[in-house]
Write an enzyme that holds these catalytic residues in place. Structure first.
Site, PDB file in Angstrom:
ATOM      1  N   ASN A 108       0.864  -1.179   0.000  1.00  0.00           N
ATOM      2  CA  ASN A 108       0.000   0.000   0.000  1.00  0.00           C
ATOM      3  C   ASN A 108       0.902   1.232   0.000  1.00  0.00           C
ATOM      4  O   ASN A 108       1.649   1.460   0.952  1.00  0.00           O
ATOM      5  CB  ASN A 108      -0.882  -0.025   1.258  1.00  0.00           C
ATOM      6  CG  ASN A 108      -1.792   1.177   1.316  1.00  0.00           C
ATOM      7  OD1 ASN A 108      -1.783   2.032   0.437  1.00  0.00           O
ATOM      8  ND2 ASN A 108      -2.578   1.252   2.382  1.00  0.00           N
ATOM      9  N   ASN A 150       2.896   7.471  -9.723  1.00  0.00           N
ATOM     10  CA  ASN A 150       1.702   7.356 -10.556  1.00  0.00           C
ATOM     11  C   ASN A 150       0.480   6.821  -9.803  1.00  0.00           C
ATOM     12  O   ASN A 150      -0.651   7.166 -10.166  1.00  0.00           O
ATOM     13  CB  ASN A 150       2.050   6.444 -11.749  1.00  0.00           C
ATOM     14  CG  ASN A 150       0.825   5.939 -12.463  1.00  0.00           C
ATOM     15  OD1 ASN A 150       0.235   6.640 -13.289  1.00  0.00           O
ATOM     16  ND2 ASN A 150       0.404   4.713 -12.145  1.00  0.00           N
ATOM     17  N   SER A 157      -2.676  16.289 -12.670  1.00  0.00           N
ATOM     18  CA  SER A 157      -3.912  16.216 -13.459  1.00  0.00           C
ATOM     19  C   SER A 157      -4.287  17.632 -13.860  1.00  0.00           C
ATOM     20  O   SER A 157      -3.942  18.592 -13.156  1.00  0.00           O
ATOM     21  CB  SER A 157      -5.037  15.609 -12.618  1.00  0.00           C
ATOM     22  OG  SER A 157      -6.287  15.838 -13.223  1.00  0.00           O
ATOM     23  N   TYR A 160     -10.139  15.212  -4.952  1.00  0.00           N
ATOM     24  CA  TYR A 160      -9.193  14.778  -5.987  1.00  0.00           C
ATOM     25  C   TYR A 160      -8.377  15.969  -6.506  1.00  0.00           C
ATOM     26  O   TYR A 160      -7.143  15.888  -6.611  1.00  0.00           O
ATOM     27  CB  TYR A 160      -9.957  14.099  -7.132  1.00  0.00           C
ATOM     28  CG  TYR A 160      -9.054  13.601  -8.235  1.00  0.00           C
ATOM     29  CD1 TYR A 160      -8.278  12.459  -8.058  1.00  0.00           C
ATOM     30  CD2 TYR A 160      -8.958  14.279  -9.448  1.00  0.00           C
ATOM     31  CE1 TYR A 160      -7.437  12.004  -9.064  1.00  0.00           C
ATOM     32  CE2 TYR A 160      -8.119  13.829 -10.462  1.00  0.00           C
ATOM     33  CZ  TYR A 160      -7.359  12.691 -10.259  1.00  0.00           C
ATOM     34  OH  TYR A 160      -6.522  12.250 -11.255  1.00  0.00           O
ATOM     35  N   SER A 189      -5.829  17.074  -4.067  1.00  0.00           N
ATOM     36  CA  SER A 189      -4.693  16.145  -3.979  1.00  0.00           C
ATOM     37  C   SER A 189      -3.738  16.358  -5.146  1.00  0.00           C
ATOM     38  O   SER A 189      -2.518  16.273  -4.993  1.00  0.00           O
ATOM     39  CB  SER A 189      -5.178  14.690  -3.925  1.00  0.00           C
ATOM     40  OG  SER A 189      -5.608  14.216  -5.195  1.00  0.00           O
ATOM     41  N   LYS A 190      -4.288  16.680  -6.324  1.00  0.00           N
ATOM     42  CA  LYS A 190      -3.413  16.875  -7.482  1.00  0.00           C
ATOM     43  C   LYS A 190      -2.744  18.253  -7.435  1.00  0.00           C
ATOM     44  O   LYS A 190      -1.633  18.430  -7.946  1.00  0.00           O
ATOM     45  CB  LYS A 190      -4.206  16.675  -8.779  1.00  0.00           C
ATOM     46  CG  LYS A 190      -4.645  15.223  -8.970  1.00  0.00           C
ATOM     47  CD  LYS A 190      -3.444  14.268  -8.980  1.00  0.00           C
ATOM     48  CE  LYS A 190      -3.811  12.820  -9.139  1.00  0.00           C
ATOM     49  NZ  LYS A 190      -2.652  11.914  -9.188  1.00  0.00           N
TER      50      LYS A 190
HETATM   51  N1  LIG Z   1      -7.159   8.215 -16.157  1.00  0.00           N
HETATM   52  C1  LIG Z   1      -7.276   9.515 -16.144  1.00  0.00           C
HETATM   53  O1  LIG Z   1      -8.167  10.091 -16.799  1.00  0.00           O
HETATM   54  C2  LIG Z   1      -6.291  10.369 -15.396  1.00  0.00           C
HETATM   55  C3  LIG Z   1      -6.254  11.764 -15.652  1.00  0.00           C
HETATM   56  C4  LIG Z   1      -5.363  12.557 -14.954  1.00  0.00           C
HETATM   57  C5  LIG Z   1      -4.526  11.989 -14.006  1.00  0.00           C
HETATM   58  N2  LIG Z   1      -4.577  10.648 -13.777  1.00  0.00           N
HETATM   59  C6  LIG Z   1      -3.680  10.104 -12.759  1.00  0.00           C
HETATM   60  O2  LIG Z   1      -2.855   9.116 -13.325  1.00  0.00           O
HETATM   61  C7  LIG Z   1      -2.540   8.129 -12.343  1.00  0.00           C
HETATM   62  C8  LIG Z   1      -2.857   6.750 -12.873  1.00  0.00           C
HETATM   63  O3  LIG Z   1      -4.231   6.696 -13.219  1.00  0.00           O
HETATM   64  P1  LIG Z   1      -4.852   5.490 -14.048  1.00  0.00           P
HETATM   65  O4  LIG Z   1      -5.987   6.072 -14.800  1.00  0.00           O
HETATM   66  O5  LIG Z   1      -3.799   4.740 -14.768  1.00  0.00           O
HETATM   67  O6  LIG Z   1      -5.445   4.605 -12.827  1.00  0.00           O
HETATM   68  P2  LIG Z   1      -5.695   3.016 -12.671  1.00  0.00           P
HETATM   69  O7  LIG Z   1      -6.788   2.916 -11.653  1.00  0.00           O
HETATM   70  O8  LIG Z   1      -5.885   2.376 -14.004  1.00  0.00           O
HETATM   71  O9  LIG Z   1      -4.330   2.522 -12.049  1.00  0.00           O
HETATM   72  C9  LIG Z   1      -3.892   2.951 -10.789  1.00  0.00           C
HETATM   73  C10 LIG Z   1      -2.965   1.912 -10.192  1.00  0.00           C
HETATM   74  O10 LIG Z   1      -2.593   2.386  -8.889  1.00  0.00           O
HETATM   75  C11 LIG Z   1      -2.717   1.312  -7.989  1.00  0.00           C
HETATM   76  N3  LIG Z   1      -3.007   1.793  -6.641  1.00  0.00           N
HETATM   77  C12 LIG Z   1      -4.144   2.431  -6.230  1.00  0.00           C
HETATM   78  N4  LIG Z   1      -4.079   2.651  -4.917  1.00  0.00           N
HETATM   79  C13 LIG Z   1      -2.894   2.150  -4.494  1.00  0.00           C
HETATM   80  C14 LIG Z   1      -2.266   2.072  -3.227  1.00  0.00           C
HETATM   81  N5  LIG Z   1      -2.861   2.527  -2.115  1.00  0.00           N
HETATM   82  N6  LIG Z   1      -1.042   1.505  -3.145  1.00  0.00           N
HETATM   83  C15 LIG Z   1      -0.449   1.009  -4.251  1.00  0.00           C
HETATM   84  N7  LIG Z   1      -1.001   1.046  -5.470  1.00  0.00           N
HETATM   85  C16 LIG Z   1      -2.211   1.606  -5.581  1.00  0.00           C
HETATM   86  C17 LIG Z   1      -3.866   0.473  -8.516  1.00  0.00           C
HETATM   87  O11 LIG Z   1      -3.838  -0.851  -7.997  1.00  0.00           O
HETATM   88  C18 LIG Z   1      -3.633   0.547 -10.006  1.00  0.00           C
HETATM   89  O12 LIG Z   1      -2.776  -0.490 -10.447  1.00  0.00           O
HETATM   90  C19 LIG Z   1      -3.336   8.512 -11.084  1.00  0.00           C
HETATM   91  O13 LIG Z   1      -2.482   9.227 -10.213  1.00  0.00           O
HETATM   92  C20 LIG Z   1      -4.419   9.417 -11.618  1.00  0.00           C
HETATM   93  O14 LIG Z   1      -4.871  10.344 -10.657  1.00  0.00           O
HETATM   94  C21 LIG Z   1      -5.445   9.821 -14.450  1.00  0.00           C
END
Ligand SMILES: NC(=O)c1ccc[n+]([C@@H]2O[C@H](COP(=O)([O-])OP(=O)(O)OC[C@H]3O[C@@H](n4cnc5c(N)ncnc54)[C@H](O)[C@@H]3O)[C@@H](O)[C@H]2O)c1
Length: 254
Positions: free
Chosen positions: A63, A86, A138, A151, A154-155
């Site tokens: 975690n 990430n 983000s 959210y 946090s970003k």
């Molecule tokens: N998808 C979007 O539209 C988007 C847009 C802007 C920013 N982001 C950011 O990009 C990053 C990745 O997003 P994504 O869309 O690939 O998400 P996703 O949900 O597909 O993947 C996130 C990964 O993080 C892991 N994770 C979550 N909580 C965790 C924890 N407590 N400890 C360890 N691992 C943990 C999950 O198991 C997963 O493998 C995030 O920080 C998200 O905020 C995403």
């Protein structure tokens, strides 16, 4: 095709979505990947994919919000050249819909998680006389997005954390930047649509896709390509910056 030859890279949340795309691309460019993720199944799938393509990868199931777990995992890895912060989770709601445990969960993973990884990695990078850090922020950090109270905050913290690290460690040859995507089609987006808009999945997906003036969401690999550039020596003169990758979301939405 070896922009990261011999580099050791940690990708938090590398078992899904953007982190998975970054892990696969960095491995194909010669980096050894260490995925830190909560999700064993996802992390193992990425590990097997990298190894089957001839790359090198390891996983630590933990975690990211747990300070000691992260410290122990990073110390076991040893030398680290690249850290990609990430791992992140979503929350949909304004302040009235943001219960205390929602707020704490989002901050524990998105903010404290990045702090934990930085706290563990920076001393290593100083000893090794350099490194590169990339944080996933983000567009929500810089634009008012409705119903993204916790959210977005946090970003915003990730955005500021990037500047702070870039400033404090510039003389240690450590670069730190962030990427601010608009919507990227990953399980993260599918998950929060399914959770928050049951029965309206298709309608909300189309609405979110069209909120990028370019008319669609990004693909995870499009984010990974920018990440590769910023983490490679091609970006040796770039630090303390945020890079929106947003299909026109920030400047063309009028
Ligand atoms: N998808 C979007 O539209 C988007 C847009 C802007 C920013 N982001 C950011 O990009 C990053 C990745 O997003 P994504 O869309 O690939 O998400 P996703 O949900 O597909 O993947 C996130 C990964 O993080 C892991 N994770 C979550 N909580 C965790 C924890 N407590 N400890 C360890 N691992 C943990 C999950 O198991 C997963 O493998 C995030 O920080 C998200 O905020 C995403």
């Amino acid at each position: 095709m070896s922009k990261l030859k011999g580099k050791i890279a940690i990708v938090t949340g590398g078992g899904s979505g953007i982190g998975k795309a970054i892990s696969l691309l960095f491995a194909s460019e010669g980096a050894t990947i260490h995925i830190l993720d909560l999700n064993k199944t996802g992390a193992e799938e990425v590990l097997h994919e990298i190894v089957s393509l001839g790359g090198k990868a390891y996983i630590s199931i933990l975690n990211i919000a747990d300070h000691q777990e992260v410290l122990t995992a990073v110390q076991a890895i040893g030398k680290v050249d690249i850290l990609v912060n990430n791992a992140g989770i979503a929350h949909v709601g304004n302040i009235e819909n943001c219960k205390e445990d929602d707020f704490s969960r989002v901050f524990d993973v998105n903010v404290k998680g990045a702090y934990n990884a930085l706290y563990a990695v920076i001393p290593q990078m100083k000893v090794n006389k350099g490194g590169v850090i990339l944080n996933l922020a983000s567009i929500a950090a810089i634009v008012g997005i409705s119903d993204r109270f916790a959210y977005s905050m946090s970003k915003g913290a990730i955005y500021a954390m990037t500047l702070s690290i870039a400033r404090d460690y510039i003389n240690d040859n450590i670069r730190c930047n962030s990427i601010s995507p608009a919507r990227v089609h990953t399980p993260f987006v599918d998950g929060f649509i399914a959770k928050n808009y049951p029965g309206k999945e298709e309608e909300i997906f189309d609405k979110l896709a069209l909120s990028q003036p370019i008319g669609r969401m990004a693909k995870p690999n499009e984010i990974a390509k920018l990440a590769l550039f910023l983490c490679s020596d091609d970006a040796a003169f770039i630090t303390g910056n945020d890079y929106p990758i947003d299909g026109g979301f920030i400047k063309l939405n009028n």
